[in-house]
Design an enzyme around this catalytic site. Sequence first.
Site, PDB file in Angstrom:
ATOM      1  N   GLY A  55       5.505  -6.159   4.108  1.00  0.00           N
ATOM      2  CA  GLY A  55       4.285  -7.182   3.922  1.00  0.00           C
ATOM      3  C   GLY A  55       3.314  -6.703   4.944  1.00  0.00           C
ATOM      4  O   GLY A  55       3.591  -5.730   5.749  1.00  0.00           O
ATOM      5  N   CYS A  82       9.082  -0.518   4.756  1.00  0.00           N
ATOM      6  CA  CYS A  82       8.157  -0.729   5.405  1.00  0.00           C
ATOM      7  C   CYS A  82       7.893  -1.956   6.584  1.00  0.00           C
ATOM      8  O   CYS A  82       8.876  -1.700   7.470  1.00  0.00           O
ATOM      9  CB  CYS A  82       6.839  -1.109   4.301  1.00  0.00           C
ATOM     10  SG  CYS A  82       5.101  -1.238   5.165  1.00  0.00           S
ATOM     11  N   TYR A  83       7.479  -2.909   6.388  1.00  0.00           N
ATOM     12  CA  TYR A  83       7.528  -4.128   7.361  1.00  0.00           C
ATOM     13  C   TYR A  83       9.152  -4.361   7.514  1.00  0.00           C
ATOM     14  O   TYR A  83       9.624  -4.780   8.593  1.00  0.00           O
ATOM     15  CB  TYR A  83       6.697  -5.333   7.123  1.00  0.00           C
ATOM     16  CG  TYR A  83       6.776  -6.539   7.855  1.00  0.00           C
ATOM     17  CD1 TYR A  83       6.461  -6.609   9.204  1.00  0.00           C
ATOM     18  CD2 TYR A  83       7.463  -7.699   7.535  1.00  0.00           C
ATOM     19  CE1 TYR A  83       6.524  -7.740  10.048  1.00  0.00           C
ATOM     20  CE2 TYR A  83       7.589  -8.635   8.574  1.00  0.00           C
ATOM     21  CZ  TYR A  83       7.148  -8.851   9.585  1.00  0.00           C
ATOM     22  OH  TYR A  83       7.225  -9.794  10.646  1.00  0.00           O
ATOM     23  N   HIS A 172       6.786   3.033   0.501  1.00  0.00           N
ATOM     24  CA  HIS A 172       7.200   2.104  -0.592  1.00  0.00           C
ATOM     25  C   HIS A 172       7.661   2.455  -1.623  1.00  0.00           C
ATOM     26  O   HIS A 172       6.991   3.353  -2.743  1.00  0.00           O
ATOM     27  CB  HIS A 172       5.722   1.315  -1.238  1.00  0.00           C
ATOM     28  CG  HIS A 172       5.499   0.312  -0.030  1.00  0.00           C
ATOM     29  ND1 HIS A 172       5.603  -0.828  -0.044  1.00  0.00           N
ATOM     30  CD2 HIS A 172       4.589   0.582   1.127  1.00  0.00           C
ATOM     31  CE1 HIS A 172       5.031  -1.686   0.999  1.00  0.00           C
ATOM     32  NE2 HIS A 172       4.609  -0.615   1.843  1.00  0.00           N
ATOM     33  N   GLU A 174       8.828   1.218  -4.355  1.00  0.00           N
ATOM     34  CA  GLU A 174       8.722   0.572  -5.652  1.00  0.00           C
ATOM     35  C   GLU A 174       7.380   0.700  -6.271  1.00  0.00           C
ATOM     36  O   GLU A 174       7.156   0.227  -7.333  1.00  0.00           O
ATOM     37  CB  GLU A 174       9.097  -0.900  -5.049  1.00  0.00           C
ATOM     38  CG  GLU A 174       7.642  -1.652  -4.451  1.00  0.00           C
ATOM     39  CD  GLU A 174       7.784  -1.531  -2.870  1.00  0.00           C
ATOM     40  OE1 GLU A 174       8.366  -0.408  -2.657  1.00  0.00           O
ATOM     41  OE2 GLU A 174       7.132  -2.051  -2.247  1.00  0.00           O
ATOM     42  N   ASP A 230       3.720 -16.512 -22.875  1.00  0.00           N
ATOM     43  CA  ASP A 230       4.540 -17.338 -22.247  1.00  0.00           C
ATOM     44  C   ASP A 230       5.015 -18.552 -22.832  1.00  0.00           C
ATOM     45  O   ASP A 230       6.154 -18.760 -23.148  1.00  0.00           O
ATOM     46  CB  ASP A 230       4.384 -17.288 -20.750  1.00  0.00           C
ATOM     47  CG  ASP A 230       3.764 -15.798 -20.059  1.00  0.00           C
ATOM     48  OD1 ASP A 230       4.456 -15.087 -20.423  1.00  0.00           O
ATOM     49  OD2 ASP A 230       3.261 -16.188 -19.025  1.00  0.00           O
ATOM     50  N   LYS A 375       7.072 -11.014 -16.621  1.00  0.00           N
ATOM     51  CA  LYS A 375       6.215 -10.721 -18.077  1.00  0.00           C
ATOM     52  C   LYS A 375       6.874  -9.674 -18.980  1.00  0.00           C
ATOM     53  O   LYS A 375       6.841  -9.915 -20.220  1.00  0.00           O
ATOM     54  CB  LYS A 375       4.913 -10.350 -17.569  1.00  0.00           C
ATOM     55  CG  LYS A 375       3.880 -10.201 -18.847  1.00  0.00           C
ATOM     56  CD  LYS A 375       3.093 -11.611 -18.804  1.00  0.00           C
ATOM     57  CE  LYS A 375       2.468 -12.016 -20.187  1.00  0.00           C
ATOM     58  NZ  LYS A 375       1.886 -13.551 -19.793  1.00  0.00           N
TER      59      LYS A 375
END
Length: 592
Positions: A55, A82-83, A172, A174, A230, A375
């Site tokens: 973050g 990270c954080y 990161h 991800e 959605d 999604k």
Amino acid sequence: MRPRSPQIFVLDTGGQYCHLIARRIRELGVYAEVRRSDVPASELEGARGIIISGGPASVYDENSPRIDAEILDGKAAVLGICYGLQLMAQALGASVTPGVKGEYGLATLHLEDGAASSALLAGLTDAQQIWMSHKDVVATVPSGFSRTGSTSTCAIAVIERPERALYGVQFHPEVVHTAQGQVLLSNFVFGIAGCSRDWDPAHQPGEIERQIRDAVGDRSVFFFVSGGVDSTVAYTLCVRALGPDRVRGVYVDTGLMRDGETPAVEQMFARLGGEVVVEQASAEFLGALAAARDPEAKRSIIGEAFVAVQERIIDSRHLMDGHWILGQGTIYPDTIESGGTSQAAVIKTHHNRVEGIQKLIAEGRIVEPLSSYYKDEVRAIGMQLGLPAEYLERHPFPGPGLAIRCLCSEMDVDLASRGEAFLVPVRSVGVQGDFRTYAPVLATTEYPSKTADLQSSATELVNGSGEINRVIALVDSTAPLAAMRVWKSAVTPQRIVRLREADRIVREMSHASGFDREIWQFPVVLIPLGTAARPDSIVLRPVDSIDGMTAQSVSMDEEALAAMADRLLKVEGVAAVFYDLTHKPPATIEWE
Ligand code: XMP
């Protein structure tokens, strides 16, 4: 609706990474959910792994997100990112050095001694590309840990203490820019946390339908459908769960929809079963918006107008007499940018989270079958339900519709020239770190064919300036920019018609060329910049994204762009066509 007990929890330390991580874990076939970072360890019991997300905060900030140190007691494997790594290191007594400049972007990971036997780094090659975004750094290795990775600017990039199943990475894994990030996450999830595959969204419809029946009981469900993926998937699940006689829908025509949308929606629902009728409310919405200029005010007016129309319909049809419950297509990340899960600052309020709807939620008169899904998972579910691919592949379109793409100005203002560029005093929304910005845009007259270069200089310009949050390039115009100004303007029917026509042209041309299939979304924005006879301009905003949380401005073929601008300049009232060069962050996808 919650499908099962998560094997992995992702702790949200602000920013937007937590959802990206949870999605990546689910892509591996393991169910993961997001929690606040300071969730008590007792609420995570039963999980095999805990990932503390990255973050934008610093462990030295007052009120920065914290963790319950008991999560590090060895019951579940922990990966700090990270954080999250910095929080973990600090909690274990290591020191974190406050950074000044920080390191943002691509870096190269070097494997250190001990990496060869690391379960986290198994299969990773030395000198692979990673993506960094941090200010502070971990300065000392916590006791009992070893350091297994570094970069040229960050000595402690990977640390681990395998006997306690504690791991931390400064980069990161991800994000797609980390070449072997998914391998690392898979090592953590399977090799270290020992998770088993339990997740395939395509297998979910049966379970969701059971949950719908439980939540709805013997009542019936009433939907306000939008035509988007959605609400269409949520509606279809309810029709399947309850039968067509117990599902009703209204499509509110707000007057802020795209060309041809209403008949297309009518046709689609006629095929799906249940009963969907169209409520014509254009005059109401446009009337309420007449004096609004500020983006949050516009969103709030639209949200409240939706609630007013909904309540009127509910009243007139006696839908709240105890037999009915409201259905919604809310999906998992819809909550994050409104600060739903976390400490994150409100970036933009999504219209389905305004007060009126919150009240319905609090009273338990709502069913949101897709509220735990991302999604791409909603699309997989829709596919499983047999919905046509052309519906499922539609680009997202914001609930507040064209209103948030029709920008306004409080007054007439002249442009400030800066050599090849102009400062356009039309403010749009951006996002930097955790914070929302609302700032003017810089317009360059350099032709956007060399977009890759221009896009990286756009990011630099925005990051370096503090005054602007977006850069656009002029594609073509009917008059020189110096002859234009920003006009006092609001969301009027005439401007909506203008924008709708421009949007129709862009959709038609990008569909014909196949460009729409290469990108995530193609917002078309109307800004009040032009001449007296042609008071508006169009901004093209094609972006690529995985989930809307971050996005890249996409280059268009030069000829296609010129042909599009040519047609757009024939639209009544349009003076110029621009191309938005800004990634997200620092800009947002929509301008408001
Ligand atoms: P931003 O502009 O925040 O957009 O980068 C991220 C994604 O969210 C969509 N969006 C909305 N969708 N109601 C919605 O239903 C809204 O108020 C809203 N605002 C943004 C946007 O189109 C993009 O896909």
